[in-house]
Design a protein around this motif. Structure first.
Motif, PDB file in Angstrom:
ATOM      1  N   UNK A  14       8.854  -0.307   8.260  1.00 16.98           N
ATOM      2  CA  UNK A  14       8.880  -0.035   6.821  1.00 16.98           C
ATOM      3  C   UNK A  14       7.471   0.336   6.379  1.00 16.98           C
ATOM      4  N   UNK A  15       7.370   1.324   5.509  1.00 16.23           N
ATOM      5  CA  UNK A  15       6.078   1.737   4.980  1.00 16.23           C
ATOM      6  C   UNK A  15       6.238   1.997   3.491  1.00 16.23           C
ATOM      7  N   UNK A  16       5.368   1.402   2.678  1.00 16.49           N
ATOM      8  CA  UNK A  16       5.358   1.634   1.233  1.00 16.49           C
ATOM      9  C   UNK A  16       4.325   2.711   0.928  1.00 16.49           C
ATOM     10  N   UNK A  17       4.758   3.770   0.258  1.00 15.67           N
ATOM     11  CA  UNK A  17       3.873   4.873  -0.079  1.00 15.67           C
ATOM     12  C   UNK A  17       3.770   5.012  -1.583  1.00 15.67           C
ATOM     13  N   UNK A  18       2.606   5.423  -2.059  1.00 13.57           N
ATOM     14  CA  UNK A  18       2.362   5.614  -3.474  1.00 13.57           C
ATOM     15  C   UNK A  18       2.122   7.087  -3.737  1.00 13.57           C
ATOM     16  N   UNK A  19       2.546   7.562  -4.913  1.00 15.25           N
ATOM     17  CA  UNK A  19       2.345   8.967  -5.236  1.00 15.25           C
ATOM     18  C   UNK A  19       0.874   9.247  -5.550  1.00 15.25           C
ATOM     19  N   UNK A  20       0.095   8.244  -5.950  1.00 17.59           N
ATOM     20  CA  UNK A  20      -1.347   8.338  -6.247  1.00 17.59           C
ATOM     21  C   UNK A  20      -1.692   9.240  -7.431  1.00 17.59           C
ATOM     22  N   UNK A  21      -0.777   9.392  -8.386  1.00 16.61           N
ATOM     23  CA  UNK A  21      -1.072  10.190  -9.577  1.00 16.61           C
ATOM     24  C   UNK A  21      -1.703   9.360 -10.688  1.00 16.61           C
ATOM     25  N   UNK A  22      -1.594   8.040 -10.605  1.00  9.86           N
ATOM     26  CA  UNK A  22      -2.161   7.189 -11.653  1.00  9.86           C
ATOM     27  C   UNK A  22      -3.688   7.137 -11.534  1.00  9.86           C
ATOM     28  N   UNK A  81       2.487  -5.036   7.638  1.00  9.29           N
ATOM     29  CA  UNK A  81       3.168  -6.244   7.169  1.00  9.29           C
ATOM     30  C   UNK A  81       4.300  -5.956   6.186  1.00  9.29           C
ATOM     31  N   UNK A  82       4.588  -4.672   5.928  1.00 15.54           N
ATOM     32  CA  UNK A  82       5.667  -4.305   5.008  1.00 15.54           C
ATOM     33  C   UNK A  82       7.011  -4.706   5.609  1.00 15.54           C
ATOM     34  N   UNK A  83       7.811  -5.434   4.821  1.00 14.48           N
ATOM     35  CA  UNK A  83       9.134  -5.859   5.287  1.00 14.48           C
ATOM     36  C   UNK A  83      10.252  -5.176   4.508  1.00 14.48           C
ATOM     37  N   UNK A  84       9.882  -4.213   3.667  1.00 12.27           N
ATOM     38  CA  UNK A  84      10.899  -3.459   2.936  1.00 12.27           C
ATOM     39  C   UNK A  84      11.522  -4.204   1.776  1.00 12.27           C
ATOM     40  N   UNK A  85      10.805  -5.147   1.176  1.00 11.34           N
ATOM     41  CA  UNK A  85      11.366  -5.935   0.072  1.00 11.34           C
ATOM     42  C   UNK A  85      11.430  -5.157  -1.239  1.00 11.34           C
ATOM     43  N   UNK A  86      10.644  -4.090  -1.346  1.00 11.91           N
ATOM     44  CA  UNK A  86      10.623  -3.197  -2.505  1.00 11.91           C
ATOM     45  C   UNK A  86      10.072  -3.838  -3.782  1.00 11.91           C
TER      46      UNK A  86
END
Length: 66
Positions: free
Chosen positions: A56-64, A10-15
């Motif tokens: 569009x794909x939202x990725x997280x660095x996952x360091x938190x 469902x990512x539309x690249x809205x950021x």
């Protein structure tokens, strides 16, 4: 803290996830100050939106820890 779980279907690249991450990691915790002032000092979001054509794909660095 609210969590953001990106869903690639469902990512539309809205950021918006990038702005939320930027604000959460800022000293001020204020979106406008984080984007306009702290970003110039090196602050960057830990999430990134990658786009290729209509996908569009939202990725997280996952360091938190959170």
């Amino acid at each position: 803290m609210k969590r953001i779980y990106p869903q690639k279907d469902v990512c539309i690249g809205c950021r918006i996830c990038e702005l939320a991450c930027l604000t959460e990691h800022s000293e001020s915790k204020d979106l406008i100050i984080a984007y306009n002032q702290e970003r110039a000092g090196g602050l960057a979001p830990c999430r990134a939106v990658y786009e290729k054509g209509p996908v569009c794909v939202a990725l997280s660095c996952r360091h938190c820890e959170n």
